[in-house]
Design an enzyme around this catalytic site. Structure first.
Site, PDB file in Angstrom:
ATOM      1  N   ASN A 206       0.834  -1.197   0.000  1.00  0.00           N
ATOM      2  CA  ASN A 206       0.000   0.000   0.000  1.00  0.00           C
ATOM      3  C   ASN A 206       0.873   1.254   0.000  1.00  0.00           C
ATOM      4  O   ASN A 206       2.096   1.183   0.127  1.00  0.00           O
ATOM      5  CB  ASN A 206      -0.985  -0.004   1.183  1.00  0.00           C
ATOM      6  CG  ASN A 206      -0.282  -0.045   2.533  1.00  0.00           C
ATOM      7  OD1 ASN A 206       0.822   0.467   2.705  1.00  0.00           O
ATOM      8  ND2 ASN A 206      -0.931  -0.655   3.512  1.00  0.00           N
ATOM      9  N   ASP A 276      -5.011  -8.260   1.531  1.00  0.00           N
ATOM     10  CA  ASP A 276      -5.082  -9.727   1.508  1.00  0.00           C
ATOM     11  C   ASP A 276      -5.905 -10.219   0.327  1.00  0.00           C
ATOM     12  O   ASP A 276      -5.548 -11.193  -0.346  1.00  0.00           O
ATOM     13  CB  ASP A 276      -5.704 -10.244   2.806  1.00  0.00           C
ATOM     14  CG  ASP A 276      -4.760 -10.160   3.992  1.00  0.00           C
ATOM     15  OD1 ASP A 276      -3.584  -9.827   3.795  1.00  0.00           O
ATOM     16  OD2 ASP A 276      -5.205 -10.441   5.118  1.00  0.00           O
TER      17      ASP A 276
END
Length: 325
Positions: A206, A276
């Site tokens: 991220n 995830d």
């Protein structure tokens, strides 16, 4: 974007994908209740527990996401001989996840216990070890991965949460062995040790993790994200980066091209578990032979469904099919 090819893939190939998830296994426990008063023993709120739940966390959540999608999933990592491990094993059995790669150690099973009041987390208890994993346990971990590679795998996912499984040495060994067998490696990067992932095929990160490696943090803009990813790819010898950009979607950055994929607008936006989901679905796409750009598109669709739910959530194949339609 070839929707028909994606629909055919979901209908015909997900059940054939053989994927190993290796890394930091966790159990997430939640206690839900309401704050009734302040304790007379100490200035802390008293939460009257009304319900509780247990969920797979860390690398186990990725394995769970893949199992829900119908993939043939195995998991490798370190656990303790305790009740938290027993809960994990029960869930692995229930979801059809091959847990023969669990390495039992003298360390506690990594577990995070959260006390919630409404949607507010009151506090968290962590059960984890500070010491390094012993050499003989790491050797058993690597031996299992080597045996699974010999049985043929379509993809290996490394899930790093800085709990000891994903050291520089272990990641280097896994990546090299996978490449010797022609198996792509996707890294779910939750730690900050980018040097561990040298030569990985794909790293999912991220913007916060990307900015930690930059002298000057960047804004969440396409050109800046692309430039930063190319810099990190050169610096750490990573082949490709999938940058998740929260409300702005994600970018698949490769040496000669970048694909920017906008997110689907949502009324609710909870990023917990989105990375995830991206890692799991993209790994499945690679395992099933989809081109990386199509895999990234499918992974972004999955993330759009996950962020529309509070807490972690596993997307089903049927949900992906309906999103495509």
């Amino acid at each position: 974007m070839d929707k028909q090819r994606l629909q055919d893939f979901l209908a015909e190939k997900t059940g054939k994908c053989k994927i190993l998830v290796a890394g930091d296994i966790m159990l997430d426990k939640y206690y839900y209740g309401e704050v009734t008063r302040i304790s007379g023993e100490a200035p802390v709120p008293i939460t009257r527990v009304q319900s509780s739940s247990e969920k797979l966390g860390g690398s186990a959540n990725i394995a769970y996401s893949l199992a829900v999608l119908g993939c043939r999933v195995s998991i490798a990592g370190f656990v303790g001989q305790d009740s938290h491990c027993e809960s994990l094993v029960e869930k692995f059995d229930h979801y059809g996840i091959d847990a023969s790669g669990l390495i039992y150690t003298n360390r506690p099973t990594t577990t995070k216990v959260r006390v919630m009041s409404g949607n507010q987390q009151m506090f968290r208890l962590d059960f984890e070890a500070n010491q390094d994993i012993e050499l003989q346990d790491m050797a058993r971990f690597e031996q299992y991965i080597g045996e699974k590679l010999s049985e043929s795998l379509d993809c290996v996912i490394i899930s790093d949460h800085a709990n000891g499984a994903c050291t520089d040495a272990s990641c280097s060994w896994i990546i090299e062995k996978c490449h010797n067998h022609g198996v792509p490696v996707v890294v779910d990067m939750s730690a900050a040790s980018w040097v561990n992932y040298r030569n990985a095929d794909y790293v999912v990160a991220n913007l916060k993790r990307i900015n930690k490696q930059l002298l000057q943090p960047i804004e969440n803009e396409e050109a800046a994200v692309e430039k930063a990813c190319h810099y990190l790819m050169r610096k750490f010898h990573i082949k490709n980066i999938i940058a998740t950009r929260s409300q702005k979607g994600m970018a698949l950055v490769r040496e000669n091209e970048t694909v920017h994929i906008p997110t689907v607008e949502q009324e609710l936006f909870d990023v917990l578990g989105a990375t995830d989901a991206v890692t799991a679905v993209f790994g499945m796409a690679l395992a099933g032979g989809l081109p990386p750009a199509l895999g990234a598109y499918l992974a972004n669709l999955a993330a759009s469904r996950v962020v529309a739910r509070l807490g972690t959530y596993a997307v089903t194949r049927e949900e992906l099919e309906s999103l495509l339609a």
